[in-house]
Design a protein around this motif. Structure first.
Motif, short mmCIF file in Angstrom:
data_model
loop_
_atom_site.label_atom_id
_atom_site.label_comp_id
_atom_site.label_asym_id
_atom_site.label_seq_id
_atom_site.Cartn_x
_atom_site.Cartn_y
_atom_site.Cartn_z
N GLU A 12 0.83 -1.20 0.00
CA GLU A 12 0.00 0.00 0.00
C GLU A 12 0.87 1.27 0.00
OE1 GLU A 12 -3.29 0.48 -0.21
OE2 GLU A 12 -3.44 -1.67 -0.64
N GLY A 13 2.05 1.15 0.64
CA GLY A 13 2.97 2.28 0.65
C GLY A 13 3.43 2.64 -0.75
N PHE A 14 3.82 1.63 -1.54
CA PHE A 14 4.23 1.86 -2.93
C PHE A 14 3.06 2.37 -3.77
CE2 PHE A 14 7.88 -0.87 -1.88
CZ PHE A 14 8.90 -0.14 -2.48
N THR A 15 1.85 1.87 -3.47
CA THR A 15 0.67 2.33 -4.20
C THR A 15 0.41 3.80 -3.93
OG1 THR A 15 -0.33 0.12 -4.05
CG2 THR A 15 -1.81 1.96 -4.54
N GLY A 16 0.59 4.20 -2.66
CA GLY A 16 0.40 5.60 -2.29
C GLY A 16 1.37 6.53 -3.00
N ILE A 17 2.60 6.04 -3.20
CA ILE A 17 3.61 6.84 -3.91
C ILE A 17 3.16 7.09 -5.35
CG2 ILE A 17 5.96 6.79 -4.84
CD1 ILE A 17 6.79 5.27 -2.32
N LYS A 18 2.61 6.06 -5.99
CA LYS A 18 2.14 6.21 -7.37
C LYS A 18 0.86 7.03 -7.46
CE LYS A 18 4.00 1.67 -8.65
NZ LYS A 18 3.64 0.31 -9.13
N ARG A 19 0.04 6.95 -6.42
CA ARG A 19 -1.28 7.58 -6.45
C ARG A 19 -1.18 9.10 -6.42
NH1 ARG A 19 -5.07 5.32 -1.97
NH2 ARG A 19 -4.79 3.46 -3.28
N ARG A 193 0.02 15.47 4.59
CA ARG A 193 -1.35 15.71 5.04
C ARG A 193 -2.29 15.90 3.85
NH1 ARG A 193 -0.35 19.64 8.45
NH2 ARG A 193 0.02 18.21 10.20
N ILE A 194 -1.76 16.46 2.76
CA ILE A 194 -2.58 16.63 1.55
C ILE A 194 -3.01 15.27 1.02
CG2 ILE A 194 -2.56 17.48 -0.83
CD1 ILE A 194 -0.47 19.55 0.04
N SER A 195 -2.05 14.34 1.00
CA SER A 195 -2.35 12.99 0.53
C SER A 195 -3.35 12.31 1.45
CB SER A 195 -1.06 12.17 0.46
OG SER A 195 -1.33 10.81 0.18
N VAL A 196 -3.18 12.48 2.74
CA VAL A 196 -4.07 11.85 3.71
C VAL A 196 -5.47 12.45 3.62
CG1 VAL A 196 -4.47 11.44 6.17
CG2 VAL A 196 -2.16 11.31 5.25
N TYR A 197 -5.52 13.77 3.45
CA TYR A 197 -6.80 14.46 3.38
C TYR A 197 -7.64 13.96 2.20
CZ TYR A 197 -10.22 18.24 3.20
OH TYR A 197 -11.39 18.95 3.18
N SER A 198 -6.96 13.67 1.08
CA SER A 198 -7.68 13.20 -0.11
C SER A 198 -8.28 11.80 0.12
CB SER A 198 -6.74 13.17 -1.31
OG SER A 198 -5.73 12.19 -1.13
N ARG A 199 -7.77 11.11 1.14
CA ARG A 199 -8.29 9.77 1.44
C ARG A 199 -9.01 9.73 2.79
NH1 ARG A 199 -3.46 5.63 0.82
NH2 ARG A 199 -5.20 4.19 1.14
N ALA A 200 -9.44 10.90 3.24
CA ALA A 200 -10.10 10.99 4.55
C ALA A 200 -11.35 10.12 4.61
CB ALA A 200 -10.43 12.44 4.86
N ASP A 201 -12.16 10.15 3.53
CA ASP A 201 -13.39 9.34 3.52
C ASP A 201 -13.06 7.85 3.57
OD1 ASP A 201 -14.86 11.65 3.37
OD2 ASP A 201 -15.04 11.59 1.17
N GLU A 202 -12.01 7.45 2.82
CA GLU A 202 -11.60 6.05 2.81
C GLU A 202 -11.13 5.60 4.19
OE1 GLU A 202 -7.97 3.40 0.87
OE2 GLU A 202 -8.66 5.21 -0.18
N ILE A 203 -10.40 6.48 4.87
CA ILE A 203 -9.91 6.16 6.21
C ILE A 203 -11.08 6.04 7.19
CG2 ILE A 203 -8.60 7.09 8.19
CD1 ILE A 203 -6.68 8.32 6.15
N GLU A 204 -12.07 6.92 7.02
CA GLU A 204 -13.23 6.89 7.91
C GLU A 204 -14.02 5.59 7.74
OE1 GLU A 204 -16.91 9.93 8.95
OE2 GLU A 204 -15.21 10.62 7.77
N ILE A 205 -14.14 5.14 6.50
CA ILE A 205 -14.84 3.88 6.23
C ILE A 205 -14.09 2.71 6.86
CG2 ILE A 205 -15.51 2.26 4.41
CD1 ILE A 205 -16.02 4.72 2.62
#
Length: 298
Positions: A12-19, A193-205
């Motif tokens: 998932e870490g490598f995926t986040g780098i590409k995302r 934080r920008i990257s995390v914010y874009s996935r805030a909904d996913e994290i909440e789920i």
């Protein structure tokens, strides 16, 4: 954390780098620049400490023998000096050698000593260099008790200045390292934080379905650590190449055993690599961990 979960976090870490390529590039560049500046400080600090250590050994302890010293006293004193483990080097000079050295230093005025009777007025001497300037008092006390010794002199002020200078260099390096680390940590945490914010909904789920804080946070920490690792490799490569060029130019007319010689690249590169790699991984991982923390609170 299970092994399967750990490897999934790496994936998932490598995926986040590409995302988020722009965030990845910005984070990589920031850590890279910080590590280059940090490595410059370390290179300067290591060389400065090495030069000052050699200079601190340069002002020798001068041992002046009595004018009427006997050959037995001279040999006994030399034997004790040679056997002392705190002494790295000594030079014995006869009255004649001291005379010609002094005469040479006078330059154009040396003719005034043409009729000087050096055997009558000049003693045998020993110029002694010690391993550590902090041992000077101990060595001085010992030398003063040796047979046939009339006087022992030492440039203590020079040693004190050099010791203080070395302490200032060490302190400056630590302060600069902490300052750069904190500033870069802040910048990295803001970018991630920008990257995390874009996935805030996913994290909440993920929180709603029972994912643990560690499970959510770990991919981001690994993502930051990976970016930090590659940034460190880049910073190390740039630093070493630049140092090789500087070393080749500076050392053109400088002997390797000179007190002002720089540390060879081969002796420096692995120390710098270890420091930079650890710093890069830590700052990338910690920065990412701080960024994602607020989004995984229960």
């Amino acid at each position: 954390m299970s092994i399967k979960t750990f490897f999934n976090s790496i994936k998932e870490g490598f995926t986040g780098i590409k995302r988020h390529p722009f965030v990845t590039i910005a984070t990589f560049t920031t850590i890279l620049l910080m590590l280059i500046i940090l490595s410059i400080f370390f290179v300067f600090s290591i060389n400065a400490r090495a030069i000052m250590k050699k200079l601190s050994q340069q002002p020798p302890i001068e041992v002046y023998m009595k004018l009427q010293v006997t050959e037995d006293e001279l040999m006994q004193t030399e034997g004790i000096i040679a056997a002392d483990t705190n002494i790295i080097e000594y030079v014995r000079r006869s009255p004649e050698e001291n005379y010609y050295n002094f005469k040479t230093n006078l330059g154009d005025s040396q003719s005034i000593l043409d009729q000087f009777d050096y055997n009558m007025y000049l003693p045998y001497t020993f110029s002694v260099r010690i391993t550590d300037p902090s041992l000077s008092e101990e060595v001085l006390a010992k030398l003063e008790t040796l047979p046939g010794v009339a006087k022992v002199s030492h440039e203590s002020r020079v040693m004190d200045v050099l010791e203080k200078a070395e302490n200032y260099v060490n302190l400056g390096t630590v302060v600069a390292s902490i300052f750069l680390f904190v500033i870069t940590l802040f910048i990295i945490s803001t970018m991630v934080r920008i990257s995390v914010y874009s996935r805030a909904d996913e994290i909440e789920i993920m929180k709603f379905v029972g994912a643990t804080n560690t499970y959510i946070r770990m991919p981001y920490v690994i993502e930051g650590a990976i970016i930090g690792l590659f940034s460190a490799i880049g910073a190390w490569g740039i630093t070493i190449v630049a140092y090789r060029i500087i070393y080749a130019r500076v050392m053109t007319n400088v002997a390797l055993d000179s007190f002002y010689a720089l540390i060879p690249t081969r002796s420096l590169m692995w120390v710098i690599m270890t420091i930079i790699l650890l710093t890069g991984v830590l700052i990338g991982g910690i920065g990412s961990g701080i960024s994602v923390r607020k989004y995984i609170k229960v």
